[in-house]
Design a protein around this motif. Structure first.
Motif, PDB file in Angstrom:
ATOM      1  N   ARG A  33      42.592  43.973  38.661  1.00  9.64           N
ATOM      2  CA  ARG A  33      43.979  44.433  38.796  1.00  9.64           C
ATOM      3  C   ARG A  33      44.927  43.251  38.940  1.00  9.64           C
ATOM      4  NH1 ARG A  33      45.344  44.308  44.418  1.00  9.64           N
ATOM      5  NH2 ARG A  33      43.487  43.965  45.704  1.00  9.64           N
ATOM      6  N   ARG A  34      46.194  43.516  38.668  1.00  9.87           N
ATOM      7  CA  ARG A  34      47.207  42.472  38.834  1.00  9.87           C
ATOM      8  C   ARG A  34      47.607  42.402  40.298  1.00  9.87           C
ATOM      9  NH1 ARG A  34      52.579  43.328  35.698  1.00  9.87           N
ATOM     10  NH2 ARG A  34      53.072  44.504  37.558  1.00  9.87           N
ATOM     11  N   TYR A  44      45.887  37.735  38.715  1.00  6.13           N
ATOM     12  CA  TYR A  44      45.030  38.915  38.714  1.00  6.13           C
ATOM     13  C   TYR A  44      43.811  38.704  39.606  1.00  6.13           C
ATOM     14  CZ  TYR A  44      47.647  39.810  34.418  1.00  6.13           C
ATOM     15  OH  TYR A  44      48.652  39.997  33.498  1.00  6.13           O
ATOM     16  N   LEU A  45      43.323  39.791  40.147  1.00  2.44           N
ATOM     17  CA  LEU A  45      42.018  39.811  40.813  1.00  2.44           C
ATOM     18  C   LEU A  45      40.995  40.120  39.736  1.00  2.44           C
ATOM     19  CD1 LEU A  45      40.553  39.791  43.615  1.00  2.44           C
ATOM     20  CD2 LEU A  45      40.704  42.288  43.523  1.00  2.44           C
ATOM     21  N   ALA A  46      39.892  39.385  39.734  1.00  2.00           N
ATOM     22  CA  ALA A  46      38.865  39.592  38.710  1.00  2.00           C
ATOM     23  C   ALA A  46      37.485  39.591  39.356  1.00  2.00           C
ATOM     24  CB  ALA A  46      38.953  38.504  37.648  1.00  2.00           C
ATOM     25  N   ARG A  47      36.546  40.274  38.711  1.00  2.00           N
ATOM     26  CA  ARG A  47      35.161  40.360  39.174  1.00  2.00           C
ATOM     27  C   ARG A  47      34.265  39.543  38.259  1.00  2.00           C
ATOM     28  NH1 ARG A  47      36.008  42.506  44.168  1.00  2.00           N
ATOM     29  NH2 ARG A  47      37.514  44.186  44.007  1.00  2.00           N
ATOM     30  N   GLY A  48      33.301  38.857  38.868  1.00  2.00           N
ATOM     31  CA  GLY A  48      32.363  38.056  38.104  1.00  2.00           C
ATOM     32  C   GLY A  48      31.172  38.867  37.632  1.00  2.00           C
ATOM     33  N   PHE A  55      37.189  36.514  41.752  1.00  2.00           N
ATOM     34  CA  PHE A  55      37.978  35.385  41.288  1.00  2.00           C
ATOM     35  C   PHE A  55      39.462  35.745  41.221  1.00  2.00           C
ATOM     36  CE2 PHE A  55      33.829  35.019  39.115  1.00  2.00           C
ATOM     37  CZ  PHE A  55      33.404  33.813  39.651  1.00  2.00           C
ATOM     38  N   THR A  56      40.270  34.715  41.138  1.00  2.00           N
ATOM     39  CA  THR A  56      41.684  34.860  40.830  1.00  2.00           C
ATOM     40  C   THR A  56      41.901  34.319  39.427  1.00  2.00           C
ATOM     41  OG1 THR A  56      42.344  34.578  43.142  1.00  2.00           O
ATOM     42  CG2 THR A  56      44.029  34.205  41.486  1.00  2.00           C
ATOM     43  N   ILE A 106      40.925  30.144  36.081  1.00  2.00           N
ATOM     44  CA  ILE A 106      40.113  31.015  36.925  1.00  2.00           C
ATOM     45  C   ILE A 106      39.703  30.208  38.151  1.00  2.00           C
ATOM     46  CG2 ILE A 106      37.989  32.366  37.116  1.00  2.00           C
ATOM     47  CD1 ILE A 106      38.033  32.646  34.059  1.00  2.00           C
ATOM     48  N   SER A 107      39.937  30.753  39.332  1.00  2.00           N
ATOM     49  CA  SER A 107      39.547  30.058  40.560  1.00  2.00           C
ATOM     50  C   SER A 107      38.784  31.000  41.481  1.00  2.00           C
ATOM     51  CB  SER A 107      40.772  29.488  41.283  1.00  2.00           C
ATOM     52  OG  SER A 107      41.649  30.530  41.658  1.00  2.00           O
TER      53      SER A 107
END
Length: 201
Positions: A33-34, A44-48, A55-56, A106-107
């Motif tokens: 999601r943003r 954004y929030l992201a899943r690995g 991740f961001t 990506i961090s």
């Protein structure tokens, strides 16, 4: 984990415009999601791929940058320099790219709440944390400014200050805007025009 530099020309990656839930980014994570956006960037929030990996994703709106091969090259050099920063409060850079669609980074992300969320909650926790937050930010800025040449944050606002579940202070997007300006993707004036007023840049 080894540092990765991946190209956005990979299958399944599209950086231009709004990133959608489920979209693959640099083959490393998937958008959840943003979190926030302004006229210059979106975060954004992201899943690995592994369970629990979070991740961001920081993406620059392609319409506002001046693209060139030189800018992409210099941005890459600046981001490589940022990967060398060592401080527990500076999120580790996992991957970055500066291809035609616009720069993306990506961090790593620690679970926690932003300073904005803590203040908005109305909890007395925000008052108690004041000294700790200021000390944490000061230590992180000392690391950034001690580099040669110095790294500027350029967007120090409560949304980018995160307190993890142990109460430790993290400062997101350290040097990302600085890298954009240094590379020539944007000017100082663009950053000022797109930033929230009243905060340290």
């Amino acid at each position: 984990e080894a540092f990765l530099t991946l190209r956005s020309s990979q299958q399944g990656t599209a950086i231009a415009g709004e990133l959608k839930r489920g979209e693959s980014i640099l083959g490393r994570c998937v958008i959840d999601r943003r979190l926030r956006h302004d006229r210059l960037t979106a975060v954004y929030l992201a899943r690995g791929r592994e369970p629990g990996e979070v991740f961001t994703v920081w993406a620059v709106h392609s319409a506002v940058i001046a693209r060139s091969e030189r800018a992409a090259h210099v941005f890459g050099l600046e981001m490589e320099r940022l990967t060398m920063l060592e401080h527990p409060g500076i999120p580790r850079i996992i991957a970055f790219d500066a291809a035609e669609a616009g720069p993306v980074v990506i961090s790593a992300r620690r679970p926690g709440s932003s300073l904005r969320e803590i203040i908005a909650s109305g909890s007395d926790r925000s008052a108690r944390l004041g000294s700790k937050v200021l000390q944490g930010i000061t230590r992180i800025l000392e690391v950034l400014h001690s580099q040669s040449p110095p790294v500027l944050h350029r967007a120090l606002v409560p949304e980018r200050v995160v307190l993890d579940e142990e109460g430790e202070v993290h400062l997101e997007e350290c040097g990302y805007l600085h890298a954009l300006v240094t590379a020539g993707f944007v000017t100082d004036r663009t950053v000022l025009a797109c930033s929230q007023p009243g905060y340290l840049l």
